[in-house]
Scaffold this motif. Structure first.
Motif, PDB file in Angstrom:
ATOM      1  N   TYR A  54      49.612  56.111  45.388  1.00 32.85           N
ATOM      2  CA  TYR A  54      48.961  56.650  46.583  1.00 32.85           C
ATOM      3  C   TYR A  54      47.627  55.967  46.855  1.00 32.85           C
ATOM      4  O   TYR A  54      47.263  55.738  48.008  1.00 32.85           O
ATOM      5  N   VAL A  58      46.695  54.042  50.342  1.00 36.29           N
ATOM      6  CA  VAL A  58      45.505  54.386  51.130  1.00 36.29           C
ATOM      7  C   VAL A  58      44.629  53.159  51.343  1.00 36.29           C
ATOM      8  O   VAL A  58      44.113  52.926  52.450  1.00 36.29           O
ATOM      9  N   PHE A  62      43.696  51.377  54.905  1.00 43.67           N
ATOM     10  CA  PHE A  62      42.298  51.107  55.240  1.00 43.67           C
ATOM     11  C   PHE A  62      42.131  49.667  55.717  1.00 43.67           C
ATOM     12  O   PHE A  62      41.479  49.401  56.735  1.00 43.67           O
TER      13      PHE A  62
END
Length: 72
Positions: A54, A58, A62
């Motif tokens: 995860y 992420v 980004f």
């Protein structure tokens, strides 16, 4: 296999940018780097390492979020 190809593309683009001392390829470099991190995150999720998976996803989102305006 996809991870190796993306890693080679990232290394080639960053090496060229370093040798030529130009930042023209930076958006493409960041796109392929985000894709590489996304693939690594998905592989980590398949290995049942959820925290690292995860976190990598992420981080890739980004990178994609902040470098999409450079492509448009």
């Amino acid at each position: 296999m996809v991870r190796m190809i993306l890693a080679l593309v990232v290394i080639a683009l960053s090496g060229y940018s370093l040798i030529a001392q130009t930042l023209e390829l930076m958006p493409y470099y960041m796109f392929f780097l985000g894709a590489l991190i996304l693939v690594i995150g998905l592989a980590e999720l398949q290995k049942d390492r959820k925290v690292w998976g995860y976190m990598n996803i992420v981080i890739s989102l980004f990178v994609f979020f902040f470098y999409i305006p450079y492509f448009l």
